[in-house]
Design a protein around this motif. Structure first.
Motif, PDB file in Angstrom:
ATOM      1  N   ASN A  25       0.774  -1.188   0.141  1.00 35.98           N
ATOM      2  CA  ASN A  25      -0.011  -0.006   0.063  1.00 35.98           C
ATOM      3  C   ASN A  25       0.828   1.119   0.046  1.00 35.98           C
ATOM      4  O   ASN A  25       0.385   2.201  -0.751  1.00 35.98           O
ATOM      5  N   ASP A  26       1.928   1.235   0.784  1.00 33.13           N
ATOM      6  CA  ASP A  26       3.012   2.279   0.774  1.00 33.13           C
ATOM      7  C   ASP A  26       3.363   2.613  -0.762  1.00 33.13           C
ATOM      8  O   ASP A  26       3.564   3.492  -1.117  1.00 33.13           O
ATOM      9  N   ALA A  27       3.769   1.453  -1.480  1.00 33.19           N
ATOM     10  CA  ALA A  27       4.468   1.521  -2.624  1.00 33.19           C
ATOM     11  C   ALA A  27       3.380   2.248  -3.620  1.00 33.19           C
ATOM     12  O   ALA A  27       3.449   3.051  -4.568  1.00 33.19           O
ATOM     13  N   LEU A  28       1.868   1.956  -3.285  1.00 32.57           N
ATOM     14  CA  LEU A  28       0.924   2.402  -4.182  1.00 32.57           C
ATOM     15  C   LEU A  28       0.659   3.784  -3.907  1.00 32.57           C
ATOM     16  O   LEU A  28       0.681   4.829  -4.800  1.00 32.57           O
ATOM     17  N   ALA A  29       0.679   4.199  -2.878  1.00 29.46           N
ATOM     18  CA  ALA A  29       1.001   5.804  -2.604  1.00 29.46           C
ATOM     19  C   ALA A  29       1.917   6.664  -3.080  1.00 29.46           C
ATOM     20  O   ALA A  29       1.710   7.653  -3.576  1.00 29.46           O
ATOM     21  N   GLU A  55      -5.212  -9.516  -2.916  1.00 26.94           N
ATOM     22  CA  GLU A  55      -5.808  -8.790  -2.045  1.00 26.94           C
ATOM     23  C   GLU A  55      -5.321  -7.149  -2.089  1.00 26.94           C
ATOM     24  O   GLU A  55      -6.051  -6.308  -2.262  1.00 26.94           O
ATOM     25  N   PHE A  56      -3.952  -7.193  -2.458  1.00 28.78           N
ATOM     26  CA  PHE A  56      -3.597  -5.833  -2.948  1.00 28.78           C
ATOM     27  C   PHE A  56      -4.233  -5.151  -4.196  1.00 28.78           C
ATOM     28  O   PHE A  56      -4.552  -4.031  -4.339  1.00 28.78           O
ATOM     29  N   ALA A  57      -4.475  -6.075  -5.342  1.00 24.36           N
ATOM     30  CA  ALA A  57      -5.130  -5.666  -6.484  1.00 24.36           C
ATOM     31  C   ALA A  57      -6.475  -5.070  -6.116  1.00 24.36           C
ATOM     32  O   ALA A  57      -6.808  -4.165  -6.778  1.00 24.36           O
ATOM     33  N   ALA A  58      -7.297  -5.850  -5.139  1.00 23.17           N
ATOM     34  CA  ALA A  58      -8.485  -5.419  -4.813  1.00 23.17           C
ATOM     35  C   ALA A  58      -8.440  -3.955  -4.263  1.00 23.17           C
ATOM     36  O   ALA A  58      -9.165  -2.875  -4.270  1.00 23.17           O
ATOM     37  N   VAL A  59      -7.427  -3.836  -3.390  1.00 23.56           N
ATOM     38  CA  VAL A  59      -7.321  -2.306  -2.732  1.00 23.56           C
ATOM     39  C   VAL A  59      -6.837  -1.382  -3.611  1.00 23.56           C
ATOM     40  O   VAL A  59      -7.306  -0.281  -3.613  1.00 23.56           O
ATOM     41  N   ALA A  60      -5.921  -1.712  -4.557  1.00 20.76           N
ATOM     42  CA  ALA A  60      -5.462  -0.819  -5.486  1.00 20.76           C
ATOM     43  C   ALA A  60      -6.642  -0.383  -6.515  1.00 20.76           C
ATOM     44  O   ALA A  60      -6.882   0.805  -6.807  1.00 20.76           O
ATOM     45  N   GLY A  61      -7.552  -1.391  -6.795  1.00 17.15           N
ATOM     46  CA  GLY A  61      -8.724  -1.181  -7.786  1.00 17.15           C
ATOM     47  C   GLY A  61      -9.745  -0.069  -6.974  1.00 17.15           C
ATOM     48  O   GLY A  61     -10.127   0.770  -7.736  1.00 17.15           O
ATOM     49  N   ARG A  62      -9.844  -0.390  -5.658  1.00 16.66           N
ATOM     50  CA  ARG A  62     -10.980   0.585  -5.102  1.00 16.66           C
ATOM     51  C   ARG A  62     -10.209   1.995  -4.943  1.00 16.66           C
ATOM     52  O   ARG A  62     -10.918   2.772  -4.843  1.00 16.66           O
ATOM     53  N   ALA A  63      -8.927   2.064  -4.957  1.00 16.80           N
ATOM     54  CA  ALA A  63      -8.337   3.398  -4.824  1.00 16.80           C
ATOM     55  C   ALA A  63      -8.185   4.042  -6.362  1.00 16.80           C
ATOM     56  O   ALA A  63      -7.681   5.200  -6.295  1.00 16.80           O
ATOM     57  N   GLY A  64      -8.888   3.374  -7.410  1.00 14.73           N
ATOM     58  CA  GLY A  64      -8.728   3.954  -8.700  1.00 14.73           C
ATOM     59  C   GLY A  64      -7.776   3.580  -9.571  1.00 14.73           C
ATOM     60  O   GLY A  64      -7.468   4.032 -10.456  1.00 14.73           O
ATOM     61  N   ALA A  65      -6.563   2.560  -9.235  1.00 17.42           N
ATOM     62  CA  ALA A  65      -5.704   2.191 -10.025  1.00 17.42           C
ATOM     63  C   ALA A  65      -6.157   1.357 -11.048  1.00 17.42           C
ATOM     64  O   ALA A  65      -7.268   0.495 -10.675  1.00 17.42           O
ATOM     65  N   VAL A  66      -5.431   1.339 -12.133  1.00 10.65           N
ATOM     66  CA  VAL A  66      -5.898   0.080 -13.062  1.00 10.65           C
ATOM     67  C   VAL A  66      -4.748  -1.058 -12.898  1.00 10.65           C
ATOM     68  O   VAL A  66      -3.507  -0.924 -12.858  1.00 10.65           O
TER      69      VAL A  66
END
Length: 1014
Positions: A25-29, A55-66
């Motif tokens: 999640n830190d990397a995503l931010a 699980e990370f893909a789901a979090v990233a998707g909810r944050a608007g990431a492709v």
């Protein structure tokens, strides 16, 4: 009761992994903030890598990431070239069709090697930079797509990755600099044995500070208890948790299997064998479902439904029923996209595959191959050829496998997957003798090789030979970095050719050995080229003959330029034209043009090189773009036309970056640094030199960047930094292949460093070594600065009365003077350096006069070299002050002001200090008295009337030729005026001079406007 349990064998509750998920999640931010992120997740089979990524893909998707996923594909232990990247890019194209199309604009044909949907891949002949070009364009594509939105690219099962995929991933991790992008990869750590091909990549990634490694450990007892509770939807018995924890040792997948087995009541009597544990539920399936599972296990990581149906031979209802049973038991799952099936976990697939009998395995592979031959649409087009080759090979049918493997090698080559191409060609060579003669007789080199038989035979009617495969494999090995394997192949080929009497083919292999020997740092390659030249001597023109001559001419241009090199280049051009070898001809013409300039035919040689540059641009010849935009500006810099060189180098940067020619880009940066140094644009030069060190894969451009940084450090008085960069340059160039263009600049730096540290005898020894080696034609650009530095060291030693200056001094000066006398002065810059060097030698003998130095200053005023001009102005001022006259003192004061202004602007501390010291000794004030309300602001700058007129036109953007036409003076005089103006303003370029004029309001806007129209 069993039904609900079977569908819950994957825990609906995400257990543990809080720290690991926080890292992701830190990397995503960070990526969302514009800082691209690279992560590698390792862990043993079954530990939960895929679940963490989901699980990370789901979090990233909810944050608007492709989020796009790609998996490395295992088909009979053969990875498909670039499979995970092709899958991920295809998904990205589905998610962002317009954005990906825009990002790929102009490079569709090249990127189609990874994503065929973009168009038809170019069929260019493979070259040294083909793979690097594809990698660079892929990196830029991802950066562009992720410029305005966060993109996550997840690649799974890196332990199965083909070599090309590993190389591309390493390239991305090293070079991604911009974009809201996360690239992560997973691998199975327990598979990475000491000789596993992934191990070197992991070691490389450990050295990259930009890559974060996550190692997943096993669950503790509490986590296992929570996992069992999630699977069973009830709190488990503590004794059961203890037993499953002990037997699974905390492996998440084994916990699932054991929990389900225990619930089914089948745990009693189960052995501790991993294979038995994995097969227990498979063996509980109906026979038809077990049969389908065995078929899927041998088909690859994923098997398309239509292909499975063709191989299984079951009625559709029976097949669907068997699949339903396997899916309900969580043995198989639907593949992403819904077009096929795969095992829920690769461990189960491996166990089922290992349980197959040898005859059963080859029979299944044959049925897969036959089904795919009967209907090629059963699998995606970009996988078809590679999978067919694998199926036939593992079916143990040489007659079918040989052509299929050769077809796959061609596909791999066209995708620049040269590692896979080499492996497939080696497999073809393995099959060659076992394949029937009638099958081999139908194969044609035109279908399977880029390196056609160099014997003048028709490639469409001549049968393919074993030597053709060896030739293709040798090139593939060289291009993918497997040079040791390529060397062994060329050695075996030449051994076979000893009995055949085929000089052209043998010469071709000797050229390959020359390149490989150089690349492996085992020599300079000339011995091998010499053998090749002897083999083709007296033979009629051919492509091989032209290539041998062109390669020998280029080798000689860099190491032993002279009449023989020029003759080889001329014949290479002639032969290449006769046989229609376009790339060889253009490269040979570049070499010929450079050799002509070195021999003194400057304008003729430059015209030849400019013609090649123009043809390359007009026809978009990628294979020659890099060299045309490296060699031409290098030659221009060598004859003092630095501004002209910079223009072509900027064009070269644009082209090499657009085309993904990363090594060529590094050479362009290195040459740009050199030209910017000459022009006095030192800060820009430093940036270019550092870019040369970063940009390429090869070491030698990094050496060029280090050389320029060392020059800059020496001129600015940072001797330790100069020594450090010199050591870096030596390390980059190596010792196996000495070239004057590398060695002479390093000798100059070693000499200059020794002189700066007061080690005069070491400086002399370095000069003696260089003079003993001699200065071949074409080395003037490096030899003159070296001889000048030696002369400066001697003249300064005498001026400062150093004790070491006397011992051996006379003999050394005589040797130095003799070298100066013999060196070519065919270009204005070389003539200027000759005058400067002779003046330093006169100063060393106390014979230099103001007239001596005036002549040198005049020579440099016509050149665009502000630092050199400042140095000789300092010398002239020193000579004028020695005469003691008032007029001479006034002139010396003005010269020293100009010198200090340049030295201050360039931060050339040694020159600035020497100027201040000389002025103090002579009791001169270099601070001009403030003028008494000058009528014209230009007076405050000390500009003459003519210089004011020239500055007005410079500010209006006029070239020297346009200035000359408007003021009725010669272009050379205009150039001298411009140089004087730059010195008086203390600036390094025309743009800065225009800025000063604008800031001081020297020329109203209407004056400039009217001037443009005149």
């Amino acid at each position: 009761m069993l039904g609900p349990v079977e569908t819950k064998s994957v825990s609906p509750v995400f257990i543990g992994r809080a720290a690991e998920l926080e890292t992701l999640n830190d990397a995503l931010a960070r990526a969302t903030g514009g800082d691209p992120q690279a992560l590698v997740i390792g862990g043993e089979a079954g530990v939960g890598k895929t679940r963490l990524v989901e699980e990370f893909a789901a979090v990233a998707g909810r944050a608007g990431a492709v989020v796009v996923l790609g998996g490395c594909v295992e088909i009979g232990a053969d990875g498909l070239p670039f499979a995970p990247f092709s899958t991920a890019l295809r998904a990205l194209r589905r998610e962002l069709p317009e954005e990906l199309a825009a990002a790929a604009t102009g490079q569709e044909e090249e990127l189609a090697r990874l994503l065929p949907e973009l168009g038809e891949a170019t069929a260019d002949r493979s070259d040294e930079e083909g793979m690097a070009r594809l990698f660079e364009l892929t990196a830029r594509l991802l950066e562009r797509v992720a410029a305005d939105r966060t993109v996550v690219v997840a690649l799974e099962d890196l332990h199965w990755a083909d070599a090309s995929t590993r190389h591309l991933l390493a390239y991305l991790f090293r070079t991604l600099r911009t974009g809201r992008l996360v690239v992560l990869a997973t691998y199975r750590s327990d598979d990475i044995h000491r000789r596993h091909p992934l191990r070197p990549l992991l070691a490389e990634l450990d050295r990259l500070r930009t890559v974060r490694r996550i190692e997943l450990g096993r669950f503790n007892r509490a986590e296992v208890g929570r996992q069992i509770a999630g699977i069973l939807a009830t709190e488990p018995d503590p004794a059961q948790v203890d037993e499953i924890f002990e037997r699974s040792d905390g492996n998440a997948f084994f916990v699932e299997e054991l929990a389900v087995a225990a619930h089914e009541g089948s745990c009693t009597g189960l052995t501790d064998s991993l294979r038995d544990l994995l097969l227990v539920r498979v063996e509980g399936l109906p026979e038809s479902a077990q049969r389908v599972a065995r078929i899927v296990a041998e088909g690859g990581s994923t098997v398309e439904y239509r292909l499975l149906a063709a191989v299984a031979g079951l009625a559709e209802d029976d097949l669907i029923e068997a699949l339903r049973a396997a899916v309900n038991a969580n043995i198989l799952i639907a593949a992403p996209g819904g077009d096929g099936y795969r095992f829920r976990h690769s461990l189960v697939r491996e166990a089922v595959g290992d349980d197959l009998l040898p005859g059963e395995r080859s029979r299944l592979n044959r049925r897969y191959a036959e089904a795919l031959e009967a209907d090629p649409t059963l699998v995606p087009a970009d996988e078809r050829v590679m999978r067919l080759a694998s199926y036939w090979y593992h079916a143990h049918d040489p007659a079918k496998a040989l052509p299929a493997v050769l077809d796959a090698s061609v596909t791999a080559r066209r995708r620049h997957a040269h590692s896979e191409q080499l492996r497939l060609l080696e497999r073809a060579m393995e099959l060659w003798d076992t394949a029937p003669e009638e099958v081999r007789a139908t194969l044609r080199p035109v279908d399977y090789t880029e390196v056609y038989p160099p014997c003048g035979c028709d490639p469409e009617s001549t049968p393919l030979r074993y030597l053709d495969l060896m030739a293709e494999a040798a090139v593939a090995g060289r291009l993918c970095g497997e040079r040791e394997r390529a060397l062994k192949i060329t050695k075996r080929a030449l051994h076979l050719l000893e009995e055949e009497g085929d000089p052209l083919r043998a010469a071709w292999f000797w050229v390959q050995r020359s390149r490989l020997v150089q690349a492996q740092a085992r020599g300079d390659g000339w011995k091998e080229l010499g053998i090749a030249q002897e083999l083709v001597r007296g033979l009629p023109p051919s492509e091989v003959h032209a290539e041998v001559l062109a390669t020998a001419a280029n080798w000689s241009m860099l190491r032993r330029p002279g009449p023989e090199a020029m003759s080889a280049a001329e014949r290479a051009v002639e032969y290449a034209r006769m046989v229609g070898a376009e790339d060889i001809e253009l490269n040979a013409r570049l070499t010929l043009g450079g050799l002509m300039v070195d021999a003194g035919h400057i304008e003729t040689g430059l015209a030849q090189m400019y013609e090649v540059r123009d043809e390359v641009l007009a026809r978009g010849l990628t294979a020659v773009v890099g060299r045309s935009h490296v060699n031409l500006p290098s030659i221009l810099e060598g004859i003092g036309r630095s501004e002209e060189a910079v223009g072509i180098l900027h064009e070269g940067l644009r082209l090499t970056q657009k085309m993904g020619l990363r090594d060529s880009e590094a050479w362009v940066w290195a040459n740009l640094a050199e030209s910017l140094l000459s022009l006095g644009r030192w800060d820009e030069a430093a940036e270019a030199a550092m870019s040369a060190q970063r940009a390429g894969q090869s070491a030698k451009p990094r050496g060029g960047g280090s050389n320029s940084l060392a020059h800059l450090a020496l001129a600015r008085g940072d001797v330790p930094e100069a020594a450090r960069q010199l050591a870096a340059a030596r390390a980059s160039y190596g010792t196996h292949d000495p070239m004057p263009q590398n060695n002479l600049p390093m000798s100059y730096l070693a000499l200059g460093t020794a002189a700066a540290e007061g080690r005069l005898l070491d400086a002399r020894a370095e000069a003696d070594r260089a003079m003993s080696a001699g200065f071949p034609p074409g080395t003037q650009r490096y030899a003159w600065p070296l001889l000048l530095a030696a002369a400066v060291a001697e003249s300064d030693a005498r001026a400062h009365a150093l004790p070491a200056a006397q011992e051996g001094r006379a003999a050394f000066l005589e040797r130095l003077f003799e070298a100066v006398r013999k060196l070519t002065t065919g270009a204005p810059v070389w003539l200027a350096y000759e005058k400067w060097t002779r003046a330093e030698l006169d100063r060393a003998e106390n014979r230099a006069t103001p007239d001596t130095w005036s002549d040198v200053v005049t020579a440099f005023e016509a050149l665009q070299r502000p630092y050199d001009l400042a140095q000789v102005r300092h010398r002239l001022a020193e000579a004028l002050l020695a005469t003691g006259g008032d007029d001479e003192r006034a002139r010396a004061t003005e010269l020293l002001r100009l010198t200090r202004a340049t030295a201050t602007h360039l931060r050339a501390r040694p020159l600035a200090d020497a100027t201040t010291h000389l002025a103090q000794r002579a009791r001169l004030s270099l601070t001009a008295a403030p003028p008494q309300s000058p009528a014209d602001p230009a007076d405050s700058l000390g500009l003459t009337t003519r210089e004011r007129d020239v500055l007005r036109l410079v500010s209006a953007g006029r070239t020297n030729r346009q200035i000359a036409e408007e003021l009725f003076i010669s272009p050379k005089t205009a150039s001298v005026h411009v140089s004087n103006i730059l010195g008086k303003l203390g600036v390094s370029g025309r743009g800065e001079a225009a800025a000063v004029a604008h800031r001081m309001g020297l020329f109203p806007a209407e004056t400039l406007t009217s001037g443009r129209g005149s």
